[in-house]
Design a protein around this motif. Structure first.
Motif, PDB file in Angstrom:
ATOM      1  N   LEU A 231      82.256  55.809   6.800  1.00 30.25           N
ATOM      2  CA  LEU A 231      81.612  56.993   6.494  1.00 30.25           C
ATOM      3  C   LEU A 231      82.397  58.003   6.053  1.00 30.25           C
ATOM      4  CD1 LEU A 231      78.763  58.237   6.447  1.00 30.25           C
ATOM      5  CD2 LEU A 231      79.037  58.808   8.636  1.00 30.25           C
ATOM      6  N   LEU A 232      83.314  58.394   6.902  1.00 26.33           N
ATOM      7  CA  LEU A 232      84.410  59.408   6.805  1.00 26.33           C
ATOM      8  C   LEU A 232      85.336  59.315   5.424  1.00 26.33           C
ATOM      9  CD1 LEU A 232      85.809  59.884  10.189  1.00 26.33           C
ATOM     10  CD2 LEU A 232      84.163  61.397   9.114  1.00 26.33           C
ATOM     11  N   LYS A 233      85.685  58.162   5.128  1.00 28.01           N
ATOM     12  CA  LYS A 233      86.527  57.922   3.947  1.00 28.01           C
ATOM     13  C   LYS A 233      85.844  58.055   2.611  1.00 28.01           C
ATOM     14  CE  LYS A 233      90.422  55.294   5.828  1.00 28.01           C
ATOM     15  NZ  LYS A 233      91.046  53.969   5.823  1.00 28.01           N
ATOM     16  N   ARG A 234      84.383  57.460   2.911  1.00 25.46           N
ATOM     17  CA  ARG A 234      83.338  57.522   1.408  1.00 25.46           C
ATOM     18  C   ARG A 234      82.888  58.981   1.128  1.00 25.46           C
ATOM     19  NH1 ARG A 234      80.889  53.136   4.190  1.00 25.46           N
ATOM     20  NH2 ARG A 234      79.178  54.404   4.767  1.00 25.46           N
ATOM     21  N   ASN A 235      82.667  59.579   2.317  1.00 25.72           N
ATOM     22  CA  ASN A 235      82.217  61.058   1.846  1.00 25.72           C
ATOM     23  C   ASN A 235      83.382  62.224   2.054  1.00 25.72           C
ATOM     24  OD1 ASN A 235      79.336  60.641   1.987  1.00 25.72           O
ATOM     25  ND2 ASN A 235      80.134  59.359   3.701  1.00 25.72           N
TER      26      ASN A 235
END
Length: 234
Positions: free
Chosen positions: A45-49
């Motif tokens: 989630l952190l990397k995608r956003n």
């Protein structure tokens, strides 16, 4: 041509500074969770956003987090940018973990550095737990599963702790110094070019002083022939 080259050099300097600034603005997140599934979900989630600006390091226990933060030493020194081999902008930790809970990690971090924001996450919404964590320095208490808007909150907390205004002013000063250096190099290059032109002119110039009397005689001879030609035509 020289002006175009100078503008090209200045543009290259600006691109290098912008790239360096983007690297400096990278957010490093330490994720602590004993569940491998939850770690993968949070990391993804952190990397995608994160728009490519979030770097995630995930560990499965508070003990390993203490090792990365260098808080497991008997005579640990306060956390500072100079003392950490791995520097983190924010810590995101689960509350319920064996041996060392997220609350215990929070207290350990805050005992040595109150500048690193710590965010607690949990699947249980207990008001007393939330109040206790915030009272002891937690930046926020987020309920699992994390949402997209939670990522923006984490970025805001991390940016607030890294003082981006000071970072930008430092980058700006560096950019000005690099542009000044580029201008100085251009001036020095022009001076070298001018000196080479002068040397070529000096080496190619002819000393005409020995030929001056002969030139005067030729001019007088030509003038006399012109006058004689006019008299003959009369």
């Amino acid at each position: 041509m020289e002006l175009q080259l100078e503008l090209t050099k200045e543009k290259q300097v600006e691109v290098e500074v912008e790239t360096e600034m983007e690297m400096e603005m990278e957010i490093r997140v330490l994720v602590v969770d004993d569940s491998p599934i939850d770690r993968k979900i949070v990391e993804g989630l952190l990397k995608r956003n994160g728009n490519g600006c979030i770097k995630v390091i995930a560990v499965d226990s508070g003990t390993k987090a203490m090792e990365l933060l260098q808080l497991n030493k008997q005579k640990a020194e306060p956390l500072s940018p100079a003392s950490n081999e791995i520097k983190f902008d924010i810590i995101l930790t689960d509350y319920c973990m064996p041996e060392m809970t997220g609350y215990d990690l929070l207290k350990a971090v805050k005992n040595f550095s109150r500048t690193i924001p710590v965010v607690i996450m949990s699947s249980e919404n207990e008001p007393q737990r939330i109040s206790r964590c915030k009272a002891d320095g937690a930046e926020d208490f987020i309920l699992k599963p994390l949402q997209t808007n939670d990522v923006q909150k984490l970025r805001n907390y991390a940016n607030k702790s890294t003082k981006p205004s000071e970072l930008k002013s430092g980058i700006k000063r560096k950019m000005i110094s690099q542009l000044d250096l580029a201008s100085a190099m251009n001036i020095a290059e022009r001076k070298r070019h001018l000196s080479r032109v002068v040397m070529v002119l000096k080496s190619s110039s002819l000393d005409i002083s020995p030929y001056f009397p002969l030139a005067c005689k030729l001019v007088l001879l030509f003038y006399a022939m012109l006058c004689l030609s006019q008299l003959l035509h009369r």
